[in-house]
Write an enzyme that holds these catalytic residues in place. Structure first.
Site, PDB file in Angstrom:
ATOM      1  N   ASP A 164      18.667   1.787 -28.388  1.00 16.37           N
ATOM      2  CA  ASP A 164      16.826   2.463 -28.119  1.00 16.37           C
ATOM      3  C   ASP A 164      16.486   1.524 -26.684  1.00 16.37           C
ATOM      4  OD1 ASP A 164      17.238   4.766 -28.729  1.00 16.37           O
ATOM      5  OD2 ASP A 164      15.598   4.383 -29.634  1.00 16.37           O
ATOM      6  N   ASP A 196      22.696   4.864 -24.842  1.00 18.48           N
ATOM      7  CA  ASP A 196      21.080   5.417 -25.503  1.00 18.48           C
ATOM      8  C   ASP A 196      21.311   6.458 -24.052  1.00 18.48           C
ATOM      9  OD1 ASP A 196      18.514   6.520 -25.289  1.00 18.48           O
ATOM     10  OD2 ASP A 196      17.787   4.271 -25.122  1.00 18.48           O
ATOM     11  N   HIS A 365       1.183   4.017 -18.912  1.00 19.75           N
ATOM     12  CA  HIS A 365       2.638   3.804 -19.981  1.00 19.75           C
ATOM     13  C   HIS A 365       3.399   4.092 -19.352  1.00 19.75           C
ATOM     14  CE1 HIS A 365       4.781   5.874 -23.431  1.00 19.75           C
ATOM     15  NE2 HIS A 365       5.313   6.279 -22.586  1.00 19.75           N
ATOM     16  N   GLY A 368       9.745   3.567 -22.686  1.00 22.81           N
ATOM     17  CA  GLY A 368      10.936   2.597 -23.361  1.00 22.81           C
ATOM     18  C   GLY A 368      12.484   2.505 -23.375  1.00 22.81           C
ATOM     19  N   HIS A 369      12.464   3.870 -22.640  1.00 22.27           N
ATOM     20  CA  HIS A 369      14.100   4.050 -22.160  1.00 22.27           C
ATOM     21  C   HIS A 369      14.137   3.867 -20.848  1.00 22.27           C
ATOM     22  CE1 HIS A 369      14.683   5.375 -26.205  1.00 22.27           C
ATOM     23  NE2 HIS A 369      13.149   5.816 -26.245  1.00 22.27           N
ATOM     24  N   HIS A 391      22.539   8.886 -28.890  1.00 19.99           N
ATOM     25  CA  HIS A 391      20.913   8.994 -28.490  1.00 19.99           C
ATOM     26  C   HIS A 391      21.031   9.968 -27.492  1.00 19.99           C
ATOM     27  CE1 HIS A 391      21.334   5.815 -31.045  1.00 19.99           C
ATOM     28  NE2 HIS A 391      20.761   4.596 -29.909  1.00 19.99           N
TER      29      HIS A 391
END
Lengths: 556, 556
Positions: A164, A196, A365, A368-369, A391
């Site tokens: 990731d 990913d 927020h 993370g990808h 993924h």
């Protein structure tokens, strides 16, 4: 080895789904496992605790497994490690990964008393020879420190599994992804890129993690009461930013939730989290501080049933009692499937009278990808010959393939795979091989079971329509009924004429037994079979439902 | 009646939740029910078919119910009608609503063989005297034709329940909401406004339904293969717009899914859907047309388990086999809670090789519920003395309250309620009264049960950990065991030493029986109790699980 040299990449999880990532990389008869992840059960998986990739393929190949390499410490990449090692009955396969990842791995292995497994901290730039493979971890940015891509070199060339990642240009720890090394690999020639796909459906670029901190601080400025921030416990840089914002606004910090305390502790030991002494306050000391001097950092951002925030929202938490005037900030978005649990939690908070701030209200927020442009950047940096999107569900794998095509990768070089379908590469080219067994294995209490698991199937049946237990006592001599049949039911939809139904059912048992006795059916197993079939039919005719029918024949 | 005149508004559903809307309006001892809606079960509600509002309050008051008024034909406003009438055992309560709503009500009542219930078509502007109430339907726009607000006038003043609405300025049928009448009511003075909160969390204005048609047509223009559009079957104007777009692009239309055919049929009979003869094609005739000449309109926009689109996605539909080249357009967004089912369906479609277009790709849907500015418009038009937000979870009710405050409604005149909490209004003022019973009633097969329903509780237990059935055969004379105990388990997590466990368990049964015999415990019910307690403890100690333990003692 017979035949030409062949690299075989067999994903056992993570394709056609989001979660439980696991890949078998084979060359010259030897195997490296990259990632050993799990998934959490959906609501229909009654009584199931965890979902693992079906690793049956490895059972015959245990001796060939040279190493396990873990890209980062998230459950969907690391969580199955102890279960798989325990089930395969081996502790002599070394596990490689970054220091934080290995600290998390050790903690898991300890919990399962797998003390002999060696977890090896891999340094950046280090090249590890493992059988016929040269393995290297390339530093990446993600929502947990210490995330890496894995470059595996064989005589056929180098393949890269990204894990990731996002290309965060301003990460909190000021260590962007090692784009130099990725570019260098690209210059040397990457044979296969397994990247990913999680955010392949989002256009543009993800926002930097370091932009979240100022946003949190901005939100803190408006709040006069107590603040609760919930985020993933493993998102250590996020926790750092919440701590920083608290400090800036003169608030003390309280960590709530087992994994929040554990991860922050590990993170501090390894230097990923820093805070001055005296800033952190124990939950029991909260009463000593006014509300406007406190920030609680809590688990439960996904509405998980036993998490701290969910308990608080249900007024069921030992240490924190929420009240009107508290502000709860969700510094996370729901993972697909968790929407309802999160919304229910939020609604409980509103019912208590709390204020709630989510990512819909303020950008507190960041994912993370990497988004579509970052996936393109990865492809352009590494210039792979073949692309196999990892993924992602089928949709995201499809979209990732489209992105690769848009950069000029020929359609015939893009392999949209699925779990169990191996990509086989020789000097001549690449193609999918014969499908291997793949699917899910359930963790059910302390045991493993598969999709056809009788216990799970039974529980599904029981949960839908309940159970009838019928006990018939027959004579050993002639098979006739010697006591009134007992009929007990549980979970069967309530019926207004239950007494009559039971009476009729007893009658049906008696006549089924009489029939069987007349036909000289005497073996208990056979009598039970006859009884089952007769009663199942009787019950369906009466209730239009199919509860489980469990006949017990006692011979006396 | 003793005491001063009092209007009592008791919501039994729809507050603190989205769904199962139902309100009891009382004056002078007489009752009108406004809406009788249901909700669909969540995945944890094992074996439950439907969820109704708990209408226990009405059981003692059946004779006082003067009428049921239904604002529109959606399940969350109409669906509980037959269940409640059947359970209360009455057919002589008249039901009022617009013509389409009543056509749908009749169809439901017929299915339940409630042929004697009178459904009265209400004309616009008509004022109906029902006991002490003057009732009027005010035309509104929503995602189904024939939606109305209900104005109820008593000597104390007029209350308005909006039902679901948006202020669509350009509706497909060119009949905007009757803002003139709302304004007139406002001028005369509205005592209480109970308004839809569904989109209180969305800023601005909802988009007009008539903007969806051109967007669909625009999408159709790019597609060379077959097109499948999925939307709610009751969204008859949407279906009309899909039909229009198909016609414009020279495509025939196929309706797939029982409710799609049924609703379109009712809609055509009442003049809400219009299309030329020959445009509509039966599913079996599809083979006669090339792919680019076909549009299929299908149910299943929410990923419902047995819906047409879900079956197609699972390659399990009798009439339509999807293939690469087909384009599926989701002209709907997932209702909260349905996200996972919708995403799974979409992913299956990608796996087949279909193209999928959702509202994330193009604006091919618009909500039927007004956004924040429309809620404000409603308040400004009607100028209510009191505001009681309806139709929303606690969050949306809270936000609706904030909107009212921002328009100058005093905080003390805004009543944020919950199911079961009656608002009581007299000439002196308004306040919440004593809480009445409220909650849920389950439809479980053909029967009704409540939250404490033993069958459901049992099924939950069975589904979590399974069941052990233990049969002990004891002597009538002295209570000693006369045959080896039978132990059967179902759904209990698989254990590797099952045989040993069963052996040990039989031993535990024997010793429990011996103990009981020694203590002169002879009554079967008591022996069973002892056996249950001993074995439950034994099983928990061994498995760390709590399966249901069902002891059966047979005396011979």
């Amino acid at each position: 080895m017979s035949g030409p040299e062949r690299l075989r990449v067999l994903p056992l999880g993570g394709l056609g789904e989001i979660g439980k990532n696991m890949t078998v990389v084979e060359f010259d008869g030897k195997i490296i496992l990259v990632d050993v992840g799990l998934r959490f059960p959906t609501a229909e998986m009654v009584g199931i605790d965890l979902v693992l990739p079906d690793f049956s393929y490895l059972r015959e190949r245990v001796d060939d497994i040279e190493a396990i390499v873990v890209t980062h410490g998230h459950e969907d990449h690391l969580g199955a490690l102890p279960w798989i090692l325990k089930d395969l009955g081996v502790q002599d396969i070394p596990v490689y990964g970054g220091p934080l990842t290995m600290a998390m791995a050790r903690s898991k292995l300890d919990e399962h008393r797998l003390k002999e497994v060696e977890c090896v901290d891999v340094k950046e730039g280090e090249i590890i020879e493992i059988g016929p493979f040269d393995v290297e971890l390339v530093h990446m940015t993600h929502s947990i420190p210490d995330a890496s891509a894995v470059a595996i070199t064989t005589p056929l060339g180098t393949m890269l599994i990204t894990g990731d990642y996002k290309f965060d240009q301003t990460p909190v720890d000021k260590r962007p992804a090692d784009m130099q090394r990725l570019a260098e690999l690209g210059r040397e020639g990457v044979l296969l890129l397994c990247g990913d796909s999680t955010n392949a459906d989002r256009a543009g670029w993800s926002t930097s993690e370091s932009l979240v901190g100022p946003q949190l601080s901005e939100q803190f400025a408006h709040v006069t009461g107590r603040i609760v921030v919930t985020c993933f416990a493993s998102n250590i840089h996020r926790v750092q930013q919440v701590i920083d914002a608290a400090q800036k606004h003169g608030r003390k910090v309280v960590l709530v939730g087992r994994s929040m305390r554990k991860n922050t502790n590990i993170g501090r030991t390894l230097g990923h989290v820093k805070f001055p002494d005296g800033l952190m306050v124990q939950p029991r000391e909260m009463a000593n501080f006014p509300d406007h001097k406190l920030v609680i950092i809590s688990t439960g951002s996904q509405g998980e049933p036993l998490s701290a925030l969910r308990r608080m929202a249900h007024k069921d938490h030992r240490q924190v009692e929420l009240k009107k005037g508290d502000t709860i900030m969700f510094s996370a978005t729901p993972i697909p499937g968790n929407e309802r649990a999160v919304n229910e939690t939020i609604d409980r908070l509103y019912h208590i009278g709390c204020d709630v701030i989510t990512t819909k209200d303020a950008p507190i927020h960041s994912s993370g990808h990497g988004y579509a442009e970052e996936i393109k950047l990865m492809i352009n940096l590494t210039r792979p010959k073949y692309v196999m999107p990892f993924h992602g569900d089928h949709k995201r794998i499809h979209l990732h393939g489209q992105l690769a095509e848009s950069l000029g990768v020929p359609e015939t070089s893009i392999f949209k795979g699925e779990n169990g379908l191996p990509l086989e590469i020789t000097a001549k080219g690449a193609k999918f091989g014969k499908k291997e067994q793949a699917g899910v294995i359930y963790v059910d209490g302390v045991d493993l079971g598969d999709e056809t698991d009788a216990a799970l199937r039974d529980r599904r049946m029981l949960s839908a329509d309940g159970i009838f237990v019928v006990v018939a006592t027959i004579s050993e001599q002639d098979g006739t009924s010697v006591a009134e049949p007992e009929v007990i039911f549980r979970g069967v939809p309530y019926s207004q004429d239950a007494e009559r139904l039971l009476g009729d059912l007893r009658g049906a048992v008696e006549s089924s037994l009489a029939d069987a006795a007349k036909k000289q059916i005497r073996e208990v197993a056979l009598v039970q079979q006859v009884l089952h079939d007769d009663l199942a039919k009787f019950v369906y005719d009466r209730l239009k439902r199919r509860p489980m029918v469990l006949p017990v024949v006692v011979e006396v």
